[in-house]
Design an enzyme around this catalytic site. Structure first.
Site, PDB file in Angstrom:
ATOM      1  CG  HIS A 162      -2.004  -1.029   1.145  1.00 29.54           C
ATOM      2  ND1 HIS A 162      -3.313  -0.719   0.891  1.00 29.54           N
ATOM      3  CD2 HIS A 162      -1.959  -2.376   1.246  1.00 29.54           C
ATOM      4  CE1 HIS A 162      -4.029  -1.830   0.840  1.00 29.54           C
ATOM      5  NE2 HIS A 162      -3.232  -2.845   1.067  1.00 29.54           N
ATOM      6  CG  ASP A 370      -0.109   9.279   1.309  1.00 32.92           C
ATOM      7  OD1 ASP A 370      -0.149   8.060   1.511  1.00 32.92           O
ATOM      8  OD2 ASP A 370      -0.771  10.108   1.959  1.00 32.92           O
TER       9      ASP A 370
HETATM   10  P1  ADP Z   1      -2.933   6.397   5.484  1.00 32.85           P
HETATM   11  O1  ADP Z   1      -3.161   5.114   4.767  1.00 32.85           O
HETATM   12  O2  ADP Z   1      -1.519   6.845   5.471  1.00 32.85           O
HETATM   13  O3  ADP Z   1      -3.519   6.424   6.840  1.00 32.85           O
HETATM   14  P2  ADP Z   1      -5.000   7.418   3.693  1.00 32.85           P
HETATM   15  O4  ADP Z   1      -5.423   8.800   3.369  1.00 32.85           O
HETATM   16  O5  ADP Z   1      -4.771   6.533   2.508  1.00 32.85           O
HETATM   17  O6  ADP Z   1      -3.722   7.517   4.634  1.00 32.85           O
HETATM   18  O7  ADP Z   1      -6.109   6.699   4.558  1.00 32.85           O
HETATM   19  C1  ADP Z   1      -6.527   7.208   5.784  1.00 32.85           C
HETATM   20  C2  ADP Z   1      -7.883   6.582   6.112  1.00 32.85           C
HETATM   21  O8  ADP Z   1      -8.132   6.785   7.508  1.00 32.85           O
HETATM   22  C3  ADP Z   1      -9.008   7.238   5.354  1.00 32.85           C
HETATM   23  O9  ADP Z   1      -9.953   6.264   4.970  1.00 32.85           O
HETATM   24  C4  ADP Z   1      -9.603   8.207   6.371  1.00 32.85           C
HETATM   25  O10 ADP Z   1     -10.983   8.427   6.202  1.00 32.85           O
HETATM   26  C5  ADP Z   1      -9.336   7.490   7.678  1.00 32.85           C
HETATM   27  N1  ADP Z   1      -9.152   8.478   8.742  1.00 32.85           N
HETATM   28  C6  ADP Z   1      -8.271   9.488   8.792  1.00 32.85           C
HETATM   29  N2  ADP Z   1      -8.431  10.241   9.892  1.00 32.85           N
HETATM   30  C7  ADP Z   1      -9.439   9.688  10.562  1.00 32.85           C
HETATM   31  C8  ADP Z   1     -10.097  10.006  11.785  1.00 32.85           C
HETATM   32  N3  ADP Z   1      -9.754  11.064  12.544  1.00 32.85           N
HETATM   33  N4  ADP Z   1     -11.095   9.201  12.155  1.00 32.85           N
HETATM   34  C9  ADP Z   1     -11.459   8.149  11.408  1.00 32.85           C
HETATM   35  N5  ADP Z   1     -10.891   7.805  10.263  1.00 32.85           N
HETATM   36  C10 ADP Z   1      -9.890   8.559   9.836  1.00 32.85           C
HETATM   37  C1  G6P Z   2      -1.058   3.022   6.262  1.00 26.87           C
HETATM   38  C2  G6P Z   2      -0.423   1.659   6.084  1.00 26.87           C
HETATM   39  C3  G6P Z   2      -1.317   0.589   6.719  1.00 26.87           C
HETATM   40  C4  G6P Z   2      -1.606   0.950   8.160  1.00 26.87           C
HETATM   41  C5  G6P Z   2      -2.191   2.362   8.257  1.00 26.87           C
HETATM   42  C6  G6P Z   2      -2.428   2.814   9.699  1.00 26.87           C
HETATM   43  O1  G6P Z   2      -2.256   3.000   5.580  1.00 26.87           O
HETATM   44  O2  G6P Z   2      -0.217   1.394   4.705  1.00 26.87           O
HETATM   45  O3  G6P Z   2      -0.708  -0.682   6.636  1.00 26.87           O
HETATM   46  O4  G6P Z   2      -2.480   0.010   8.749  1.00 26.87           O
HETATM   47  O5  G6P Z   2      -1.308   3.281   7.647  1.00 26.87           O
HETATM   48  O6  G6P Z   2      -1.263   2.687  10.443  1.00 26.87           O
HETATM   49  P1  G6P Z   2      -1.179   1.760  11.737  1.00 26.87           P
HETATM   50  O7  G6P Z   2       0.272   1.764  12.118  1.00 26.87           O
HETATM   51  O8  G6P Z   2      -2.067   2.393  12.742  1.00 26.87           O
HETATM   52  O9  G6P Z   2      -1.662   0.385  11.358  1.00 26.87           O
END
Ligand code: ADP
Ligand code: G6P
Length: 472
Positions: A162, A370
């Site tokens: 991812h 990202d």
């Molecule tokens: P990452 O994978 O690095 O976390 P992404 O933008 O691809 O970044 O995905 C983040 C996901 O987490 C999204 O689906 C978003 O809606 C969710 N998310 C981010 N902040 C919050 C929050 N405060 N509460 C709930 N869900 C969240």
């Molecule tokens: C990114 C990574 C995921 C991970 C998520 C949240 O989306 O690609 O593998 O699960 O961040 O991070 P965390 O460390 O809370 O699992």
């Protein structure tokens, strides 16, 4: 042990434990892109999800979530420190994100990574029925495909990364680079977000393992491993439906009033992570306030930054710096009852997020690097009336698919300020045309299209797709 024909293996389960306001333990969906992508897809599918529930000690027995069986893998306090916080999130995560923070290398972390990967492979071998399809996710588990193939050569194994896969000159820093590559090559199909990542991987395999490799196929032992780009997406239909729900529409209207009914709302939603460019964004915003281009009375910034990986030093430092900067900006530019930045660190449920997206005239998504960034896609999907502007970093995977966004280089402060101003000042016609094109793209390239393309490449018999209902 009950077995499944489809097994998803990811470090994190789609739910984790959190403490409810009354002090009781409750389970809630974990924030993060991987869970957001896979959870809607597997809903009501007789699959098993092998993963960690977020704590230490014995693995809790969890109920099925929306028909998906939860198979928990336990992590000890040492595993948590050395595997999850160490090798996964202080070695691989920074290295794979352009080394925006310095990756650390420790032999003890590598040992824990191997140990935990072995545990995940064994747990998967137990729950996969003969000939099952196993889909291993992300950088925490890069050794699992190879370990699993040794245990269960009958399985069809997919791996999807991812996060970005770095250019060879960065990956070559890793002391155990050959083992990591070999681990991934245990899969039949390795998926990346971008074709550049597949290219980087092929180059590395050719160089480090000295085997024939193209950007599509790698010959290893007596097998052919296929590689390719499969940009991940979201459940656009679900997000659009949420955003049109009457209670969400009301919530959005209330939010706008609570924000002081400003002319424009700028929103950012991130995990608190140094890859997300939060500090650069705050600086740009603060300079626009100082220059007088943006006035607190007319425009507010809502920054949601949910804490993440909180015991890792780099994350603690980031949080302190962000909070100091938010305090400084509010102190300098806010008024009584009118802060310049509304800063929130709480997790929100999907409906609340949809309401926030509805309120945002400009969504600022400006990571330094990202893999994809699903928040950007969620925003576009939630803009059911076709309004709104997306400010998007060139360094997010999503930029390749959404070129109609206002694209910016987050390292270029001046460019970032200009991009934000352009998004704030875009004409309704221009904004509408951009949003329409982005929405049409996401409509075609949603989470089901992603699963269809990946799983049909992995499982050429097509039977899995039919069961998933992803083919329709
Ligand atoms: P990452 O994978 O690095 O976390 P992404 O933008 O691809 O970044 O995905 C983040 C996901 O987490 C999204 O689906 C978003 O809606 C969710 N998310 C981010 N902040 C919050 C929050 N405060 N509460 C709930 N869900 C969240
Ligand atoms: C990114 C990574 C995921 C991970 C998520 C949240 O989306 O690609 O593998 O699960 O961040 O991070 P965390 O460390 O809370 O699992």
């Amino acid at each position: 042990m009950r077995q499944s024909s489809l097994v998803v293996v990811a470090n994190r389960l789609p739910i984790d434990d959190s403490v409810a306001p009354d002090g009781a333990c409750e389970w809630r969906r974990s924030p993060g892109g991987l869970v957001s992508a896979l959870h809607p897809l597997l809903r009501h599918t007789p699959a098993t999800w092998v993963g960690w529930a977020g704590g230490t000690g014995p693995a809790p027995a969890l109920p099925d979530v929306d028909g998906v069986r939860m198979h928990t893998v336990a992590l000890s306090a040492d595993d948590l420190r050395d595997h999850y916080e160490g090798f996964a999130n202080a070695t691989l995560w920074p290295l794979y994100h352009d080394s925006v923070e310095q990756p650390e290398y420790h032999r003890r972390w590598w040992e824990a990574y191997q140990r935990v990967n072995q545990r995940f492979a064994e747990a998967t071998a137990d729950v996969a029925e003969p000939g099952a399809v196993v889909w291993v996710q992300d950088y925490h588990l890069q050794l699992v495909p190879g370990l699993l193939r040794e245990l269960r050569p009958d399985l069809r194994i997919g791996f999807f990364l991812h996060v970005p896969f770095p250019p060879p000159e960065l990956f070559m820093q890793l002391p155990r680079r050959a083992e990591l590559l070999r681990g991934m090559l245990g899969a039949d199909l390795i998926g990346f977000q971008r074709s550049q990542a597949a290219h980087n991987f092929a180059q590395l395999v050719a160089k480090v393992l000295e085997v024939p490799a193209t950007d599509r196929r790698i010959a290893v032992d007596d097998r052919v491993v296929r590689i390719g780009a499969f940009p991940v997406s979201i459940d656009t239909v679900e997000m659009a439906a949420l955003a049109t729900r009457p209670d969400v529409v009301d919530r959005a209207a209330r939010l706008r009033r609570d924000l002081g009914s400003p002319e424009q709302v700028v929103l950012s939603v991130d995990r608190m992570d140094y890859t997300k460019g939060i500090e650069q964004r705050l600086k740009a915003y603060s300079e626009l306030l100082a220059d007088g281009h943006v006035k607190v009375r007319d425009t507010v910034l809502v920054q949601v930054a949910v804490p993440s990986r909180e015991r890792v030093g780099q994350y603690q430092i980031l949080r302190e710096r962000v909070e100091r900067e938010v305090g400084r900006i509010n102190g300098e530019f806010g008024r009584v009852g009118e802060p310049a930045i509304h800063y929130l660190t709480q997790p929100f449920d999907r409906a609340e997020l949809a309401a926030l997206y509805r309120v945002a005239d400009v969504m600022a998504v400006t990571p330094l690097r990202d893999g994809m960034n699903l928040v950007a896609k969620e925003y576009v999907a939630a803009r059911v009336d076709g309004t709104g502007a997306l400010l998007l970093s060139e360094f997010a995977g999503a930029a390749a698919e959404l070129p109609q966004a206002y694209l910016v280089n987050p390292h270029d402060l001046e460019g970032l300020k200009q991009g934000l101003l352009a998004a704030l000042r875009g004409s309704p016609d221009d904004l509408g045309a951009r949003m329409r094109t982005m929405r049409a793209h996401l409509h075609r390239h949603d989470i089901r299209a992603w699963a269809r393309s990946y799983l049909s490449a992995l499982d050429d018999s097509g039977s899995l797709l039919t069961r998933l209902g992803a083919a329709g």
